[in-house]
Structures are given as structure tokens and as C-alpha cells.
Design an enzyme around this catalytic site. Structure first.
Site, mmCIF file in Angstrom:
data_model
loop_
_atom_site.group_PDB
_atom_site.id
_atom_site.type_symbol
_atom_site.label_atom_id
_atom_site.label_comp_id
_atom_site.label_asym_id
_atom_site.label_seq_id
_atom_site.Cartn_x
_atom_site.Cartn_y
_atom_site.Cartn_z
ATOM 1 N N HIS A 25 -4.463 -4.355 -2.052
ATOM 2 C CA HIS A 25 -4.833 -4.089 -0.659
ATOM 3 C C HIS A 25 -5.021 -2.604 -0.363
ATOM 4 O O HIS A 25 -5.047 -2.212 0.803
ATOM 5 C CB HIS A 25 -3.799 -4.716 0.288
ATOM 6 C CG HIS A 25 -3.848 -6.219 0.277
ATOM 7 N ND1 HIS A 25 -2.880 -7.015 0.838
ATOM 8 C CD2 HIS A 25 -4.777 -7.082 -0.238
ATOM 9 C CE1 HIS A 25 -3.202 -8.294 0.678
ATOM 10 N NE2 HIS A 25 -4.344 -8.366 0.018
ATOM 11 N N VAL A 56 0.832 -1.202 0.000
ATOM 12 C CA VAL A 56 0.000 0.000 0.000
ATOM 13 C C VAL A 56 0.872 1.261 0.000
ATOM 14 O O VAL A 56 0.358 2.366 0.046
ATOM 15 C CB VAL A 56 -0.956 -0.004 1.225
ATOM 16 C CG1 VAL A 56 -1.894 -1.201 1.167
ATOM 17 C CG2 VAL A 56 -0.188 0.006 2.546
HETATM 18 C C1 BJW Z 1 12.022 -10.244 1.588
HETATM 19 C C2 BJW Z 1 12.850 -9.201 1.889
HETATM 20 C C3 BJW Z 1 13.643 -8.774 0.851
HETATM 21 C C4 BJW Z 1 11.802 -9.587 3.657
HETATM 22 N N1 BJW Z 1 13.577 -9.366 -0.333
HETATM 23 N N2 BJW Z 1 11.974 -10.831 0.420
HETATM 24 C C5 BJW Z 1 -8.563 -18.551 2.540
HETATM 25 C C6 BJW Z 1 -8.012 -19.316 3.540
HETATM 26 C C7 BJW Z 1 -7.865 -18.815 4.831
HETATM 27 C C8 BJW Z 1 -8.227 -17.496 5.135
HETATM 28 C C9 BJW Z 1 -8.756 -16.726 4.132
HETATM 29 C C10 BJW Z 1 -8.926 -17.265 2.861
HETATM 30 N N3 BJW Z 1 -9.464 -16.290 2.083
HETATM 31 C C11 BJW Z 1 -9.598 -15.149 2.825
HETATM 32 C C12 BJW Z 1 -9.199 -15.406 4.079
HETATM 33 C C13 BJW Z 1 -9.157 -14.419 5.218
HETATM 34 C C14 BJW Z 1 -7.998 -13.464 5.139
HETATM 35 C C15 BJW Z 1 -6.696 -14.234 5.155
HETATM 36 O O1 BJW Z 1 -6.026 -14.437 4.182
HETATM 37 N N4 BJW Z 1 -6.284 -14.656 6.338
HETATM 38 C C16 BJW Z 1 -5.017 -15.376 6.463
HETATM 39 C C17 BJW Z 1 -4.113 -14.622 7.437
HETATM 40 C C18 BJW Z 1 -5.266 -16.802 6.806
HETATM 41 N N5 BJW Z 1 -8.088 -12.632 3.957
HETATM 42 C C19 BJW Z 1 -8.851 -11.548 3.928
HETATM 43 O O2 BJW Z 1 -9.547 -11.241 4.885
HETATM 44 C C20 BJW Z 1 -8.862 -10.734 2.653
HETATM 45 N N6 BJW Z 1 -10.206 -10.525 2.271
HETATM 46 C C21 BJW Z 1 -10.949 -11.479 1.691
HETATM 47 O O3 BJW Z 1 -10.462 -12.515 1.287
HETATM 48 O O4 BJW Z 1 -12.297 -11.184 1.613
HETATM 49 C C22 BJW Z 1 -13.187 -12.276 1.403
HETATM 50 C C23 BJW Z 1 -13.220 -13.141 2.662
HETATM 51 C C24 BJW Z 1 -13.216 -12.560 3.919
HETATM 52 C C25 BJW Z 1 -13.221 -13.372 5.062
HETATM 53 C C26 BJW Z 1 -13.174 -14.759 4.946
HETATM 54 C C27 BJW Z 1 -13.158 -15.329 3.663
HETATM 55 C C28 BJW Z 1 -13.171 -14.508 2.518
HETATM 56 C C29 BJW Z 1 -8.267 -9.360 2.907
HETATM 57 C C30 BJW Z 1 -6.822 -9.406 3.204
HETATM 58 C C31 BJW Z 1 -6.317 -8.005 3.564
HETATM 59 C C32 BJW Z 1 -4.866 -8.011 3.992
HETATM 60 N N7 BJW Z 1 -4.563 -6.809 4.616
HETATM 61 C C33 BJW Z 1 -3.212 -6.604 5.142
HETATM 62 C C34 BJW Z 1 -3.184 -5.417 6.156
HETATM 63 C C35 BJW Z 1 -3.750 -4.170 5.668
HETATM 64 C C36 BJW Z 1 -2.745 -3.399 4.842
HETATM 65 C C37 BJW Z 1 -1.873 -2.533 5.685
HETATM 66 O O5 BJW Z 1 -2.190 -2.192 6.834
HETATM 67 O O6 BJW Z 1 -0.828 -2.195 5.161
HETATM 68 O O7 BJW Z 1 -2.327 -6.464 4.044
HETATM 69 S S1 BJW Z 1 -2.556 -7.982 6.050
HETATM 70 C C38 BJW Z 1 -0.907 -7.753 5.531
HETATM 71 O O8 BJW Z 1 -0.541 -8.997 4.908
HETATM 72 C C39 BJW Z 1 -0.945 -6.671 4.437
HETATM 73 C C40 BJW Z 1 -0.147 -7.349 3.340
HETATM 74 O O9 BJW Z 1 -0.472 -6.788 2.092
HETATM 75 C C41 BJW Z 1 -0.518 -8.796 3.494
HETATM 76 C C42 BJW Z 1 0.450 -9.748 2.871
HETATM 77 O O10 BJW Z 1 1.689 -9.697 3.512
HETATM 78 P P1 BJW Z 1 3.009 -9.802 2.641
HETATM 79 O O11 BJW Z 1 3.041 -8.715 1.659
HETATM 80 O O12 BJW Z 1 3.141 -11.176 2.137
HETATM 81 O O13 BJW Z 1 4.109 -9.446 3.744
HETATM 82 P P2 BJW Z 1 4.753 -10.391 4.875
HETATM 83 O O14 BJW Z 1 5.338 -9.507 5.891
HETATM 84 O O15 BJW Z 1 3.798 -11.431 5.327
HETATM 85 O O16 BJW Z 1 5.905 -11.175 4.106
HETATM 86 C C43 BJW Z 1 7.034 -10.512 3.595
HETATM 87 C C44 BJW Z 1 7.972 -11.584 3.040
HETATM 88 O O17 BJW Z 1 9.061 -10.917 2.433
HETATM 89 C C45 BJW Z 1 8.550 -12.515 4.136
HETATM 90 O O18 BJW Z 1 8.447 -13.868 3.700
HETATM 91 C C46 BJW Z 1 10.027 -12.100 4.210
HETATM 92 O O19 BJW Z 1 10.909 -13.180 4.432
HETATM 93 C C47 BJW Z 1 10.257 -11.541 2.836
HETATM 94 N N8 BJW Z 1 11.286 -10.520 2.783
HETATM 95 N N9 BJW Z 1 12.654 -8.850 3.231
HETATM 96 C C48 BJW Z 1 12.706 -10.407 -0.495
HETATM 97 N N10 BJW Z 1 14.524 -7.749 1.058
#
Ligand code: BJW
Ligand code: ZN
Length: 245
Positions: free
Chosen positions: A117, A101
């Protein structure tokens, strides 16, 4: 360290890149999970859900205001720039879907971009349907809508909220239109959050070659054919060095 070669980029190649917080880590933007991640010190369910905002809008705004201040001081790194240059090279054969974001892909020049997101530097009303607007302020108290008096909120997709269906449709349509040389490249994402974490499966069904670039194994590494372990700011420019030369 030598990282290449990456996927072959030919005249028919189409690339869908999916990025996450790790891509911005080398710019100084904190990730969510893993060492130094925001969810290590902050409880996601107290900050990034609509229920948290209803319960304590001041706490949620304080979190996002701090994030705005921090992200405003960050600049794109070579990973963002490599993806922007790949877009320049491929045109409409390229699409970037980001979970980030922070606006750094746009700052790097990416335009074929879907911000799954939301946007840290946009605000919208939680009560009326006025469109989201650009907002770089970092308010100390939760601001009110000057049209309806409702509470304003960051234009972010929180847990439990739907992603914009048009955004997902655009990504899925790009993948499903396939092509003989479709590449799906995920970078800097832990593969923990859906639906983004499921896109690799959509890509595989469409016949894509799948690549993951991440600092450590992700939750869904097993779904990728190729895994390059390392910092995306170094790996991405190296993987595409030939295509971009
Ligand atoms: C490096 C590095 C370097 C470090 N080089 N690498 C199916 C199954 C189970 C649950 C669900 C499902 N479908 C939906 C859900 C519910 C939920 C969900 O997924 N929950 C899980 C936690 C299980 N999803 C939702 O609620 C989504 N909505 C949705 O699906 O609506 C329909 C629905 C709702 C409810 C139930 C069912 C369906 C919405 C998701 C919104 C995510 N929002 C966030 C926070 C808000 C944004 C903000 O404040 O900024 O978005 S959560 C947070 O995680 C943020 C990110 O965009 C998101 C992903 O994280 P990301 O980008 O992967 O970061 P990290 O920190 O996790 O990983 C970074 C990686 O980089 C690490 O591996 C490091 O090692 C690596 N790294 N330095 C390369 N230099
Ligand atoms: Zn309003």
C-alpha cells in the site's frame, strides 16, 4: 499466556507473511478499524481516495502530515523483529508482504519486503512521472512539484487505485512456486481490504498451511486453518521461538 507451537520450520519450509496495521499497534501506530482505529474518527472516503485529494488536497495532506509526525516517533516492536529474524533464518524461502506504510518492518531489518500500500515517508507528483522520493517532512500546506508545478501527494495506494502490479506478481509468484511446506501467515489485519484479503485464498490453492495471528477474529478468519488470538508483539516471537533459538 502460552501461544505456541507455531508452524514447523524445516529445511524446506517457505513462509509468506502478510501483515497489517495490528502489527504496528504495539508500537503506537493507530490501526484503521476497530477500537481507536483511524476510520472511527476520520472518513476514509474523504481522505484516502484520489477523488478526496482532487477535492481537498490540504485536508488530505494535513491527515498524512500528522501520520508522518506520529509514525516518526514509533519504533519496531518484538513482532516486527521476529519477522526480520525469520527472514534472516530462511533467506529466499521467506517473503514479507505488508499493507503497512509506516516503514517499521524495514526499520526492524526486513529486506525481502513488498510494501503493497505504499510508503508514508515517500512523496510523488500527481502530475508528472518523476519517481517517488523519500520525504520525512510534514507540510502544513500541499507542496508543489519543483519539476512541473503539479501537486505532490503521499506515495500511498488509496481506495480505487491499483496496487503496483509488480508487487502483486512477486507475492503471487512466491505463493505459486509452492513447495511441499508452504506457510501463509497473516498477522494484525482485519481481512477487509482487497486484494490483500484475498491472498489467503491464493495461498490455499497453492497448498499452503494457513495461519492467522490477530487480536480478534478477522473478516476472513474462516479461510484460515489456524487462528491464534492475541497481540502480535507477543504471539509472533512465541510462535517462532523454536525456529529462532
Ligand atoms: C492486532 C493488534 C495487535 C490490533 N496484534 N492484532 C473486492 C471486493 C470488494 C472490494 C474490492 C475488491 N477488490 C478491490 C476492492 C476495492 C477496495 C477494497 O478492498 N474495499 C473494501 C473496503 C471492500 N480495494 C482497493 O481499492 C484497492 N485497490 C484495488 O483493488 O484496485 C483495483 C480495484 C479498484 C476498485 C475496484 C475494484 C478493483 C486499494 C486498497 C488501498 C487500501 N488503502 C488503505 C489506506 C491508505 C493507506 C494509509 O493511509 O495508510 O490502506 S485502507 C487501510 O486498510 C490501509 C490498510 O493498509 C488497509 C488494511 O487495513 P489493515 O492493515 O487490515 O488494518 P485494520 O485496522 O483494518 O485491522 C487491524 C487488525 O489488527 C484488526 O483486526 C485488529 O483487531 C488487529 N489488531 N491490535 C494483533 N496488537
Ligand atoms: Zn511533477
Amino acid at each position: 499466556m502460552s501461544w505456541g507451537p507455531g508452524p514447523t520450520i524445516g529445511p524446506e519450509t517457505r513462509v509468506l507473511a502478510l501483515t497489517g496495521a495490528g502489527v504496528s499497534a504495539e508500537s503506537g501506530v493507530p490501526t484503521f478499524r476497530g477500537a481507536g482505529g483511524l476510520w472511527r474518527t476520520h472518513r476514509a472516503m474523504d481522505l484516502a481516495t484520489p477523488e478526496a485529494f482532487e477535492r481537498d488536497p490540504a485536508l488530505v495532506w494535513a491527515f498524512y502530515a500528522e501520520r508522518r509526525v506520529r509514525a516518526a516517533a514509533c519504533a519496531p516492536n518484538p513482532g516486527h523483529l521476529a519477522l526480520a529474524r525469520l527472514e534472516e533464518r530462511l533467506g529466499d524461502r521467506f517473503l514479507l508482504a505488508t499493507q503497512n506504510v509506516d516503514g517499521l518492518h524495514r526499520a526492524a531489518g526486513s529486506r525481502r519486503l513488498v510494501e503493497l500500500h505504499g510508503q508514508l515517508f515517500s512523496t510523488r507528483c500527481s502530475s508528472c512521472d518523476r519517481p517517488p522520493f523519500e520525504d520525512r517532512s510534514a507540510p502544513a500546506a500541499p507542496p508543489r512539484c519543483d519539476r512541473c508545478g503539479g501537486l505532490l501527494r503521499p506515495h500511498i495506494v488509496w481506495f480505487g487505485e491499483q496496487l503496483d502490479p509488480d508487487h502483486l506478481a512477486r507475492v503471487e509468484a512466491f505463493l505459486k512456486s509452492g513447495g511441499s511446506q508452504l506457510v501463509f501467515l497473516a498477522a494484525g489485519t482485519s481481512g477487509a481490504v482487497y486484494p490483500a484479503a484475498g491472498l489467503v485464498s491464493v495461498a490455499r490453492r497453492a497448498g499452503a498451511q494457513t495461519w492467522l495471528v490477530n487480536a480478534e477474529p478477522a473478516d476472513n478468519t474462516h479461510l484460515f486453518e489456524h487462528f491464534v488470538e492475541g497481540p502480535s508483539g507477543e504471539v509472533l516471537p512465541a510462535l517462532f521461538a523454536q525456529a529462532l533459538s
